[in-house]
Design a protein around this motif. Structure first.
Motif, PDB file in Angstrom:
ATOM      1  N   ILE A   7       0.869  -1.183   0.000  1.00 54.92           N
ATOM      2  CA  ILE A   7       0.000   0.000   0.000  1.00 54.92           C
ATOM      3  C   ILE A   7       0.900   1.226   0.000  1.00 54.92           C
ATOM      4  O   ILE A   7       1.607   1.490   0.985  1.00 54.92           O
ATOM      5  CB  ILE A   7      -0.936   0.006   1.225  1.00 54.92           C
ATOM      6  CG1 ILE A   7      -1.879  -1.209   1.188  1.00 54.92           C
ATOM      7  CG2 ILE A   7      -1.731   1.304   1.284  1.00 54.92           C
ATOM      8  CD1 ILE A   7      -2.780  -1.335   2.402  1.00 54.92           C
ATOM      9  N   PRO A  40      -6.761  -1.812   3.477  1.00 54.70           N
ATOM     10  CA  PRO A  40      -6.778  -2.257   2.075  1.00 54.70           C
ATOM     11  C   PRO A  40      -8.025  -1.757   1.353  1.00 54.70           C
ATOM     12  O   PRO A  40      -9.057  -1.471   1.975  1.00 54.70           O
ATOM     13  CB  PRO A  40      -6.793  -3.775   2.199  1.00 54.70           C
ATOM     14  CG  PRO A  40      -7.439  -4.037   3.527  1.00 54.70           C
ATOM     15  CD  PRO A  40      -6.997  -2.921   4.411  1.00 54.70           C
ATOM     16  N   GLU A  45      -4.862  -6.619  -2.094  1.00 53.94           N
ATOM     17  CA  GLU A  45      -4.114  -5.988  -1.008  1.00 53.94           C
ATOM     18  C   GLU A  45      -4.247  -6.783   0.286  1.00 53.94           C
ATOM     19  O   GLU A  45      -3.280  -6.900   1.052  1.00 53.94           O
ATOM     20  CB  GLU A  45      -4.585  -4.544  -0.805  1.00 53.94           C
ATOM     21  CG  GLU A  45      -4.143  -3.607  -1.914  1.00 53.94           C
ATOM     22  CD  GLU A  45      -4.499  -2.150  -1.675  1.00 53.94           C
ATOM     23  OE1 GLU A  45      -3.992  -1.286  -2.402  1.00 53.94           O
ATOM     24  OE2 GLU A  45      -5.308  -1.870  -0.746  1.00 53.94           O
TER      25      GLU A  45
END
Length: 452
Positions: A7, A40, A45
């Motif tokens: 991320i 996420p 993710e």
């Protein structure tokens, strides 16, 4: 792999002093150090975060709207928190199968508002409308309408789940009937984040009832109200909701919201609703309902206007919030067979008299899901912990003796874990642990919750 490789936005990865106290301070005001909090936006993710946790031997706690009451998301220190609140999209509404596809961060209230705007209905109705669907699934939330429509479990057709090793599986099906192996859908529902991370939910919806009407029956005693509930169920009324509470319970939410409950008579109330496609059927059922309540000594029976109905249900929803403004309390949500409903309330009277503590009871009477709050009042911390443990040990033993369970919809978490162990057989706990081992052999997902 580093977190910022998964991320890249700094606002979605928090570490050190940037972590809010909502994650790092538990219900006992104890601060713990966390590895990170991640937000996420999609399943990939989540997968990458899980693989990162495996590579760095981190424990994972999945977070939602933080409306839980069993400390199922409490941290011990060093965890990676995966907060799914930003995965909050309604993905699809399939009118052919009446299936709504949502991400886990969508709230129950948002689901209800969305489908009702299109003429459809999602019945599960827990008190916290801002609770996330992922959290509702993780605890099998029920709510007000469970007596007629069932709980969250009955409206989850299919799920996408990320497992502890990063694998992604789908459970269930949009097909109505399924006799194709073990029902993993039902296994993950109510698992409190200990078996996998829910990243997509396929919800069943139904046509929206055209008519709805609410009623209040006021009674001179707790026992009279409880007896009336049993009679309502025995007589087969197709009732949507039967909520039970005492005058002193609704007084807490009246004070909190500065609203007045539509009835000021009696000491105990039933707040009830019928819904359906035919108004005449509802009126006929209401006549039967009124007679039953009068047969059980109701001092008042009110047919509520739309305005009074909104007020009454808002006050009912806020009983617990009102209690929390007055005193620390222990929230309970045990489930008993409906035929033990009356006896259980008599037992709570005895507990209150013997303990000297206020014991406020309310809940979803139509399905035997009783909520109680034990108020701490002015006890010292040591006195409170000792007396509370004594009460709960005896109370959960009684619940078990009458065929009940320690939680109906809040889950076990940390709060009920000692009593869950007390009342469930060692064989039962053994096989729960075997299931946990099969899906999470490294005990990475929310360890220490439900059981050790």
């Amino acid at each position: 792999m580093k977190l910022d490789n998964i991320i890249s936005e700094p606002s979605r990865i928090l570490q050190g002093s940037r972590i809010p106290e909502a994650y790092s301070v538990n219900e006992h005001s104890e601060k713990v150090n966390l590895h990170a909090v991640a937000y996420p936006l999609n399943t990939q993710e989540v997968v990458d975060l899980v693989k990162y946790a495996n590579q760095n031997d981190l424990v994972i706690i999945t977070y939602g709207a933080n409306t839980g009451l069993a400390e199922a998301t409490s941290a011990f220190g060093g965890e990676l928190i995966i907060d799914l609140s930003k995965m909050n999209q309604i993905i699809d509404f399939d009118l052919d199968t009446l299936t709504l596809v949502v991400e886990p961060g969508v709230t129950n209230g948002e689901v209800q508002q969305y489908v009702e705007s299109k003429g459809y209905f999602y019945p599960p109705d827990p008190g916290a409308k801002h609770g996330s669907i992922g959290g509702n699934v993780a605890t099998n939330a029920g709510g007000m309408r469970a007596v007629k429509y069932g709980t969250t479990r009955d409206y989850v057709r299919k799920m996408e789940i990320v497992l502890a090793n990063g694998d992604v599986i789908e459970t269930g099906s949009v097909a109505i009937k399924n006799s194709s192996g073990y029902n993993l859908n039902h296994l993950f529902i109510g698992s409190e984040g200990t078996l996998g991370i829910i990243t997509k939910v396929y919800l069943k919806v139904i046509p929206l009832p055209k008519f709805k009407q609410s009623y209040i029956a006021a009674f001179p005693s707790l026992d009279d109200a409880a007896e009336a509930v049993l009679s309502i169920l025995r007589n087969g009324l197709d009732i949507t909701a039967v909520e039970f509470f005492e005058r002193r319970a609704i007084a807490y939410s009246e004070q909190l919201l500065n609203k007045t409950f539509p009835s000021e008579n009696g000491v105990a109330y039933l707040l009830m609703t019928f819904d359906g496609m035919h108004e005449a059927v509802i009126q006929e059922e209401a006549q039967r309902l009124e007679k039953i309540t009068h047969d059980h000594y109701a001092v008042e029976f009110l047919v509520l206007s739309e305005e009074d109905s909104l007020t009454a249900w808002d006050l009912r929803d806020n009983i617990l919030a009102g209690i929390l403004t007055i005193s620390e309390q222990e929230p309970l949500d045990y489930s008993v067979p409906v035929n033990e409903f009356v006896n259980f309330f008599k037992y709570t009277h005895e507990v209150e008299a013997n303990s000297g503590l206020n014991f406020i009871s309310f809940g979803h009477a139509g399905d035997g899901n009783i909520h109680s709050s034990i108020l701490r009042a002015d006890l010292t911390q040591d006195e409170w912990q000792k007396k509370k443990h004594e009460i709960l040990t005896n109370l959960y033993a009684y619940v078990s003796e009458v065929g009940g369970l320690p939680s109906a919809e809040h889950g076990i978490g940390l709060v009920k874990k000692p009593y869950f162990k007390q009342v469930m057989s060692s064989e039962y706990l053994h096989y729960l642990k075997q299931i946990k081992m099969a899906f999470d052999p490294d005990n990475r997902l929310n360890p220490g919750k439900i059981f050790d």
